[in-house]
Write an enzyme that holds these catalytic residues in place. Structure first.
Site, PDB file in Angstrom:
ATOM      1  N   GLU A 201     -12.378 -47.248 -32.019  1.00  0.00           N
ATOM      2  CA  GLU A 201     -10.504 -48.035 -32.499  1.00  0.00           C
ATOM      3  C   GLU A 201     -10.542 -48.432 -33.131  1.00  0.00           C
ATOM      4  O   GLU A 201     -10.387 -50.116 -33.659  1.00  0.00           O
ATOM      5  CB  GLU A 201     -11.252 -48.894 -31.057  1.00  0.00           C
ATOM      6  CG  GLU A 201     -11.537 -48.337 -29.722  1.00  0.00           C
ATOM      7  CD  GLU A 201     -11.474 -49.571 -28.709  1.00  0.00           C
ATOM      8  OE1 GLU A 201     -11.242 -51.015 -28.646  1.00  0.00           O
ATOM      9  OE2 GLU A 201     -11.572 -49.227 -27.342  1.00  0.00           O
TER      10      GLU A 201
ATOM     11  N   ASN B 192      -2.332 -42.907 -25.041  1.00  0.00           N
ATOM     12  CA  ASN B 192      -2.304 -43.529 -23.343  1.00  0.00           C
ATOM     13  C   ASN B 192      -1.526 -43.255 -22.526  1.00  0.00           C
ATOM     14  O   ASN B 192      -0.177 -43.072 -23.435  1.00  0.00           O
ATOM     15  CB  ASN B 192      -2.708 -45.451 -23.416  1.00  0.00           C
ATOM     16  CG  ASN B 192      -4.065 -45.366 -23.365  1.00  0.00           C
ATOM     17  OD1 ASN B 192      -4.823 -44.971 -21.626  1.00  0.00           O
ATOM     18  ND2 ASN B 192      -4.515 -46.292 -23.432  1.00  0.00           N
TER      19      ASN B 192
ATOM     20  N   ARG C 186     -12.946 -38.920 -28.903  1.00  0.00           N
ATOM     21  CA  ARG C 186     -12.552 -39.109 -27.415  1.00  0.00           C
ATOM     22  C   ARG C 186     -11.487 -38.706 -26.419  1.00  0.00           C
ATOM     23  O   ARG C 186     -10.526 -39.147 -27.415  1.00  0.00           O
ATOM     24  CB  ARG C 186     -14.373 -39.896 -26.612  1.00  0.00           C
ATOM     25  CG  ARG C 186     -13.212 -40.954 -26.176  1.00  0.00           C
ATOM     26  CD  ARG C 186     -14.000 -42.236 -25.558  1.00  0.00           C
ATOM     27  NE  ARG C 186     -13.245 -43.208 -25.313  1.00  0.00           N
ATOM     28  CZ  ARG C 186     -12.886 -43.918 -24.847  1.00  0.00           C
ATOM     29  NH1 ARG C 186     -11.884 -43.077 -23.706  1.00  0.00           N
ATOM     30  NH2 ARG C 186     -12.403 -45.346 -24.388  1.00  0.00           N
TER      31      ARG C 186
ATOM     32  N   ASN D 161      -9.428 -40.269 -23.958  1.00  0.00           N
ATOM     33  CA  ASN D 161      -8.700 -40.945 -22.679  1.00  0.00           C
ATOM     34  C   ASN D 161      -6.803 -40.534 -21.845  1.00  0.00           C
ATOM     35  O   ASN D 161      -6.268 -40.600 -22.778  1.00  0.00           O
ATOM     36  CB  ASN D 161      -8.632 -42.010 -23.739  1.00  0.00           C
ATOM     37  CG  ASN D 161      -8.231 -43.414 -23.538  1.00  0.00           C
ATOM     38  OD1 ASN D 161      -9.343 -43.800 -22.821  1.00  0.00           O
ATOM     39  ND2 ASN D 161      -7.195 -43.882 -24.306  1.00  0.00           N
TER      40      ASN D 161
ATOM     41  N   GLU E 176     -11.030 -45.951 -15.102  1.00  0.00           N
ATOM     42  CA  GLU E 176      -8.993 -45.589 -15.912  1.00  0.00           C
ATOM     43  C   GLU E 176      -8.918 -44.150 -15.239  1.00  0.00           C
ATOM     44  O   GLU E 176     -10.115 -43.242 -13.940  1.00  0.00           O
ATOM     45  CB  GLU E 176      -9.745 -44.760 -17.229  1.00  0.00           C
ATOM     46  CG  GLU E 176      -8.888 -45.984 -18.182  1.00  0.00           C
ATOM     47  CD  GLU E 176      -7.562 -45.877 -18.497  1.00  0.00           C
ATOM     48  OE1 GLU E 176      -6.836 -44.969 -17.826  1.00  0.00           O
ATOM     49  OE2 GLU E 176      -6.855 -46.085 -19.286  1.00  0.00           O
TER      50      GLU E 176
ATOM     51  N   ASP F 212      -1.393 -50.080 -21.666  1.00  0.00           N
ATOM     52  CA  ASP F 212      -2.289 -49.079 -21.356  1.00  0.00           C
ATOM     53  C   ASP F 212      -2.057 -47.893 -20.548  1.00  0.00           C
ATOM     54  O   ASP F 212      -1.508 -47.418 -21.430  1.00  0.00           O
ATOM     55  CB  ASP F 212      -3.511 -50.002 -20.610  1.00  0.00           C
ATOM     56  CG  ASP F 212      -5.553 -48.918 -20.746  1.00  0.00           C
ATOM     57  OD1 ASP F 212      -5.102 -47.642 -20.236  1.00  0.00           O
ATOM     58  OD2 ASP F 212      -6.178 -49.948 -21.259  1.00  0.00           O
TER      59      ASP F 212
END
Length: 294
Positions: free
Chosen positions: A122, A149, A101, A103, A18, A198
């Site tokens: 999730e 995202n 967390r 992201n 990522e 994403d």
């Protein structure tokens, strides 16, 4: 627009690659493996990959204004020193939500960091978008979702794009000079069988590139939300794209092996690697992150 075919440029085998970002100071691409607890630096000229262990899940890494780096670890924003591998806490994020967390993140033209959080399991809608500026964290008031995202900022700095991954929607908000956001409007929606949107990024024409997790592709959308290009990959999970190279016309893409069965891993031997392809329209230079109060 001419687009080259994606090719694997370095074998990483990331569980969840990522956050790719091009650092022009050293002509290198930085990215993370969230589930592998790793930070990576790829030097395309040498074909070399350097890696560091992270003490918690790293959601993103960004070049900093002072010449160092800023990393979003689970639980907070940290300085990162590649010379020593040391992490120094700058600011906590959601200390009251240990199941969350960080992201994905980006900077705007003022060097403010825009970052998102998510439920690591999730399941719950506990993810939020934040702005970090002048040494403090600000919640701009966007509705919570399970997996955020982005964000990504338009070249003129007037629009912020953010992704509700499980909702399969990309939203756009007007962005004021002082960081205030307008009401979200639907920018793009991904079909049920097309994967999950994403990480987003933008090019110099204001088009929005979206990686598709479980979608075997990345897409390019016009500023009005129209789909104009699709780039197909030999792996299912394309997480995020970044523009690099001296001309910002080399697109790098992180991918992930997360969630693949043993049979799928065998059929996707390149899953988790870093890919690249060429385009005619360059990206936008990344503004280094400001971490100190003005």
């Amino acid at each position: 627009m001419a687009i080259g075919e994606p090719a694997s440029v370095v074998a990483v085998g990331a569980l969840l690659g990522e956050g790719p970002v091009w650092n022009p100071r050293e002509s290198a691409l930085w990215f993370v493996d969230i589930k592998g607890y790793r930070i990576h630096r790829f030097d395309p000229a040498a074909g070399a990959l350097d890696s560091w262990d992270a003490p918690a899940q790293p959601g993103w890494v960004l070049p900093a204004e002072d010449g160092g780096f800023v990393v979003g670890l689970q639980g907070g924003i940290h300085r990162f020193d590649p010379a020593t591998g040391a992490f120094t806490a700058i600011a906590p994020v959601e200390a009251d939500r240990p199941g969350n967390r960080l992201n994905d993140a980006c900077t705007d033209g003022q060097g403010r960091i825009w970052l998102g959080s998510m439920d690591d399991a999730e399941e719950a809608d506990t993810g939020r978008i934040y702005r970090f500026e002048n040494g403090r964290l600000v919640d701009p008031g966007l509705p919570p979702v399970c997996i955020t995202n982005g964000p990504a900022i338009s070249p003129d700095g007037r629009t912020l794009y953010h992704v509700d991954t499980l909702g399969r929607r990309v939203w756009a908000c007007a962005l004021a000079q002082d960081g205030r956001l307008g009401a979200p409007r639907l920018f793009a929606e991904i079909g049920d069988r097309e994967g999950y949107p994403d990480g987003p990024t933008v090019d110099s024409e204001g088009h929005v590139w979206i990686g598709l997790f479980a979608g075997w592709a990345a897409r390019r959308y016009a500023p009005d939300g129209a789909l104009v290009e699709t780039v197909h990959f030999p792996v299912a999970n394309v997480t995020k794209l970044a523009f690099g190279g001296d001309d910002l016309k080399t697109v790098y893409a992180t991918t992930a092996a997360k969630g693949l069965s043993a049979d799928e891993r065998e059929r996707q031997p390149l899953a988790g690697n870093l890919f690249s392809f060429r385009v005619d329209v360059p990206g936008v230079p990344v503004t280094p992150a400001r971490t100190e109060a003005a």
